[in-house]
Write a protein that holds these residues in place. Structure first.
Motif, PDB file in Angstrom:
ATOM      1  N   HIS A   1      57.463  49.094  39.141  1.00 47.30           N
ATOM      2  CA  HIS A   1      57.299  49.519  37.757  1.00 47.30           C
ATOM      3  C   HIS A   1      58.396  50.536  37.456  1.00 47.30           C
ATOM      4  O   HIS A   1      58.368  51.659  37.947  1.00 47.30           O
ATOM      5  CB  HIS A   1      55.924  50.151  37.530  1.00 47.30           C
TER       6      HIS A   1
ATOM      7  N   GLU B   1      52.705  54.652  33.279  1.00 51.72           N
ATOM      8  CA  GLU B   1      53.587  53.705  32.576  1.00 51.72           C
ATOM      9  C   GLU B   1      53.111  53.481  31.138  1.00 51.72           C
ATOM     10  O   GLU B   1      53.834  52.902  30.338  1.00 51.72           O
ATOM     11  CB  GLU B   1      53.700  52.368  33.337  1.00 51.72           C
ATOM     12  N   GLN B   2      51.915  53.969  30.835  1.00 49.74           N
ATOM     13  CA  GLN B   2      51.391  53.801  29.480  1.00 49.74           C
ATOM     14  C   GLN B   2      51.290  55.139  28.760  1.00 49.74           C
ATOM     15  O   GLN B   2      50.471  55.321  27.866  1.00 49.74           O
ATOM     16  CB  GLN B   2      50.030  53.107  29.527  1.00 49.74           C
TER      17      GLN B   2
ATOM     18  N   HIS C   1      57.656  46.195  30.051  1.00 48.37           N
ATOM     19  CA  HIS C   1      56.246  46.616  30.069  1.00 48.37           C
ATOM     20  C   HIS C   1      55.764  46.761  28.623  1.00 48.37           C
ATOM     21  O   HIS C   1      56.493  46.444  27.683  1.00 48.37           O
ATOM     22  CB  HIS C   1      56.081  47.911  30.894  1.00 48.37           C
ATOM     23  N   HIS C   2      54.530  47.246  28.467  1.00 43.98           N
ATOM     24  CA  HIS C   2      53.942  47.314  27.123  1.00 43.98           C
ATOM     25  C   HIS C   2      54.774  48.141  26.139  1.00 43.98           C
ATOM     26  O   HIS C   2      54.720  47.899  24.942  1.00 43.98           O
ATOM     27  CB  HIS C   2      52.530  47.930  27.166  1.00 43.98           C
TER      28      HIS C   2
ATOM     29  N   GLU D   1      43.592  50.891  23.790  1.00 44.70           N
ATOM     30  CA  GLU D   1      43.289  51.245  25.168  1.00 44.70           C
ATOM     31  C   GLU D   1      43.165  50.026  26.072  1.00 44.70           C
ATOM     32  O   GLU D   1      43.574  50.039  27.214  1.00 44.70           O
ATOM     33  CB  GLU D   1      42.006  52.076  25.218  1.00 44.70           C
TER      34      GLU D   1
ATOM     35  N   ASN E   1      44.566  47.040  25.688  1.00 42.89           N
ATOM     36  CA  ASN E   1      45.780  46.229  25.777  1.00 42.89           C
ATOM     37  C   ASN E   1      45.519  44.729  25.699  1.00 42.89           C
ATOM     38  O   ASN E   1      46.244  43.935  26.285  1.00 42.89           O
ATOM     39  CB  ASN E   1      46.547  46.527  27.074  1.00 42.89           C
TER      40      ASN E   1
ATOM     41  N   ASP F   1      51.398  39.724  31.806  1.00 45.74           N
ATOM     42  CA  ASP F   1      50.345  40.733  31.852  1.00 45.74           C
ATOM     43  C   ASP F   1      49.789  40.961  30.453  1.00 45.74           C
ATOM     44  O   ASP F   1      50.526  41.007  29.463  1.00 45.74           O
ATOM     45  CB  ASP F   1      50.891  42.053  32.415  1.00 45.74           C
TER      46      ASP F   1
ATOM     47  N   ASP G   1      43.603  44.568  38.404  1.00 39.81           N
ATOM     48  CA  ASP G   1      44.471  45.571  39.019  1.00 39.81           C
ATOM     49  C   ASP G   1      43.705  46.298  40.120  1.00 39.81           C
ATOM     50  O   ASP G   1      42.583  46.755  39.898  1.00 39.81           O
ATOM     51  CB  ASP G   1      44.937  46.581  37.958  1.00 39.81           C
TER      52      ASP G   1
HETATM   53  O1  H79 Z   1      51.281  47.286  34.760  1.00 40.68           O
HETATM   54  C1  H79 Z   1      50.076  47.799  35.250  1.00 40.68           C
HETATM   55  C2  H79 Z   1      49.211  48.289  34.127  1.00 40.68           C
HETATM   56  O2  H79 Z   1      49.894  49.131  33.251  1.00 40.68           O
HETATM   57  C3  H79 Z   1      48.804  47.003  33.473  1.00 40.68           C
HETATM   58  N1  H79 Z   1      48.622  46.107  34.589  1.00 40.68           N
HETATM   59  C4  H79 Z   1      49.194  46.726  35.784  1.00 40.68           C
HETATM   60  C5  H79 Z   1      49.872  45.716  36.674  1.00 40.68           C
HETATM   61  C6  H79 Z   1      47.631  47.151  32.604  1.00 40.68           C
HETATM   62  N2  H79 Z   1      47.711  47.229  31.295  1.00 40.68           N
HETATM   63  N3  H79 Z   1      46.527  47.361  30.790  1.00 40.68           N
HETATM   64  N4  H79 Z   1      45.670  47.353  31.777  1.00 40.68           N
HETATM   65  C7  H79 Z   1      46.301  47.219  32.939  1.00 40.68           C
HETATM   66  C8  H79 Z   1      44.235  47.494  31.589  1.00 40.68           C
HETATM   67  C9  H79 Z   1      43.980  48.848  31.092  1.00 40.68           C
HETATM   68  C10 H79 Z   1      43.051  49.610  31.786  1.00 40.68           C
HETATM   69  C11 H79 Z   1      42.711  50.907  31.287  1.00 40.68           C
HETATM   70 FE1  H79 Z   1      42.358  52.644  32.167  1.00 40.68          FE
HETATM   71  C12 H79 Z   1      41.401  51.301  31.003  1.00 40.68           C
HETATM   72  C13 H79 Z   1      43.585  51.864  30.820  1.00 40.68           C
HETATM   73  C14 H79 Z   1      42.813  52.917  30.271  1.00 40.68           C
HETATM   74  C15 H79 Z   1      41.450  52.572  30.411  1.00 40.68           C
HETATM   75  C16 H79 Z   1      42.357  52.388  34.183  1.00 40.68           C
HETATM   76  C17 H79 Z   1      41.230  53.085  33.834  1.00 40.68           C
HETATM   77  C18 H79 Z   1      43.431  53.197  33.774  1.00 40.68           C
HETATM   78  C19 H79 Z   1      42.943  54.328  33.217  1.00 40.68           C
HETATM   79  C20 H79 Z   1      41.580  54.272  33.239  1.00 40.68           C
END
Ligand code: H79
Length: 541
Positions: free
Chosen positions: A28, A50-51, A98-99, A156, A158, A190, A231
């Protein structure tokens, strides 16, 4: 593409090669790497780093301005491939986008990319694709179907829907990725919530150019070539198609987090070796992530974790690579794999009697030895177990290799008939086959079929009764008994059981019974049925 034309798909050979790799490197790396989980002096922990654009609510213009400072002088694609090799990793997957929507490749669809929008001016995806090619390291790219720069609202979950304009944009970018960077081993879609025809459109775009590129299940709607688990999810269910488990070194983040707490190195190494072994014993691939810093350098702790796993694999890798899943539902001492008619046992706990039981083992064990571990205690061979008085000192998850006279055979747990020769099957003793190729991230896993093994005592005619939870459905299911296929009509509104057959059965010590969606079924079709019981009822000779 016309619906009636067979879709271009990876060949069996490609799928097998992909499955044989077992352990890969995920990377990443993008603009978020510069922030390291910090925005305006504050550490953000509400989401993965990353978010952070979403977590810290960073205005689009301020986040995009990071591009003008992106200059990862320490990015060394060669060194990254060498690190993967030292770790025993057999493929690499890099975030092309990525996003946040920043492109780590020189896309023509937007200037918001590493070549046209940064002082670095070089194509990061290309640099790694080229380095991988020089090392014969399979290379794939991650591509998020959502894009906050294109205009998706950070949400949140995605799982944003994809607009028509966005679908076209993604298709053009996918065309660039599959034409500009050589053969891609996998395309790691993704998130997003694509509709079925959008998933198909993306898949066809990839496969038209590269039919052998493996597409991840997160393209959704059954269009992937392999299942992606959630994940950091290590499934305890069986998956009936090729699969991969994406893993982060720290469950808190994938992108670089400057304030990440590090657990002791040995613990971390052991944690990932154990997770790798769990995944491989069920036939999956383990894709372990690193999150380089904004300057392109790899975090030293992460490199050490990877090298630690590589040391273990140097000794025990022959039990991992190109193996097939353990033929036992569960082992009380650990895990197993199979390769070249050998069984490899990974000993996590030594039972108090030192006995490693192999339920259903039918082939006499000829030879047992510790794999590449000197000065370990002797191994005693019994009929369906081996006895190990002590574990080798200082070896985490030590491995025993078993060899056999004749072909390795393991009898699955078999359900016996009752005194009336009726065989009753319930979900408690079934194998449930799942996949993660469903409608979206929050949909999986999907139950696709349920399976048992039975013994038949009396030759004759049997009717099959399927009992199920009522619901608003009428549906056909396939019931496969050995090589006989029969169909059952289920009317969930009016009834809670259906009778199918009769079929003729001969005495047998092991016959498989499987219930699956009625054929012809769409790829990835759900069973969508809560089975209460399947009974094979003897009706007469
Ligand atoms: O690239 C990585 C993540 O950024 C992406 N998948 C992996 C490989 C991903 N994007 N969205 N998600 C996974 C699902 C989002 C989960 C979440 Fe949370 C729920 C984000 C906020 C609430 C997990 C739990 C992370 C923080 C709390």
């Amino acid at each position: 593409m016309a619906q009636d034309q067979p879709a271009l798909r990876p060949s069996e050979k490609t799928i097998r090669q992909w499955q044989n790799r077992k352990y890969g490197m995920f990377i990443h790396f993008s603009l978020f790497s510069m922030l390291g989980g910090v925005w305006k002096g504050k550490e953000y922990s509400g989401n993965y780093s990353e978010q952070i654009q979403s977590d810290a609510n960073i205005p689009q213009r301020e986040y995009a301005a990071l591009a003008s400072q992106f200059n990862p002088a320490q990015w060394d694609a060669e060194a990254i491939v060498r690190l993967a090799e030292e770790a025993g990793m057999k493929f690499i997957v890099l975030t092309a986008k990525h996003h946040d929507g920043f492109n780590m490749f020189g896309t023509k669809e937007s200037t918001y990319n590493v070549v046209d929008g940064t002082p670095y001016k070089r194509d990061i995806v290309k640099s790694l694709a080229d380095a991988c090619r020089r090392h014969s390291m399979p290379f794939g790219v991650y591509y998020s179907t959502i894009d906050w720069h294109f205009g998706d609202t950070p949400a949140e979950k995605n799982d944003n829907p994809i607009s028509q304009a966005h679908e076209q944009f993604n298709v053009k970018q996918l065309q660039e990725l599959v034409t500009g960077y050589g053969a891609l081993s996998e395309l790691w879609f993704d998130m997003g919530h694509s509709m079925p025809l959008q998933s198909r459109h993306f898949a066809e775009t990839v496969h038209k150019q590269q039919p052998e590129c493996m597409i991840s299940g997160r393209i959704w709607n059954g269009e992937g070539d392999f299942s992606e688990t959630g994940d950091d999810d290590i499934p305890d269910y069986i998956t009936d198609e090729p699969w991969e488990s994406p893993a982060s070194i720290f469950s808190e983040t994938w992108g670089y987090r400057s304030w990440q707490k590090h657990t002791p190195l040995d613990e971390k190494i052991h944690e990932h070796i154990l997770r790798l072994v769990k995944v491989v014993s069920r036939g999956g691939n383990y894709l372990l992530n690193i999150g380089p810093k904004g300057d392109g350098s790899v975090v030293d702790f992460e490199a050490q974790v990877l090298r630690g796993t590589g040391q273990w694999l140097k000794r025990n890798g022959e039990a991992i690579y190109a193996s097939t899943p353990q033929p036992f539902r569960k082992l009380d001492f650990g895990y197993a794999t199979v390769k070249d008619n050998r069984l490899y046992l990974f000993v996590e706990h030594l039972p108090s009697d030192g006995r490693l039981r192999l339920p259903g083992m039918q082939t006499p064990i000829r030879e047992a030895r510790w794999l590449n571990t000197e000065s370990a205690g002797k191994i005693q061979i019994e009929e369906s177990s081996v006895v190990v008085p002590v574990l080798p000192a200082g070896e985490f998850l030590p491995v025993i290799e078993l060899r056999f006279d004749g072909e390795l055979k393991v009898q699955p747990a078999v359900t016996e008939p009752d005194q009336n020769d009726t065989i009753r099957l319930t979900p408690e003793n079934s194998d449930r086959l799942f996949n993660n190729n469903g409608e979206g991230y929050y949909d999986p896993p999907t139950l696709r079929s349920e399976q048992w093994h039975i013994a038949v005592r009396r030759a004759g005619s049997y009717k099959i009764e399927v009992s199920y939870k009522r619901g608003p459905f009428s549906r056909v299911v396939d019931i496969q008994v050995g090589d006989q296929l029969i169909k059952a009509n289920l009317y969930g509104k009016e009834a809670e059981s259906s009778i199918a057959g009769p079929i003729n059965l001969q005495p047998s010590s092991n016959l498989a019974v499987r219930i699956a969606p009625g054929s012809p079924a769409m790829r990835g079709a759900k069973l969508d049925l809560e089975i209460i019981r399947v009974s094979l009822i003897f009706v007469g000779p």
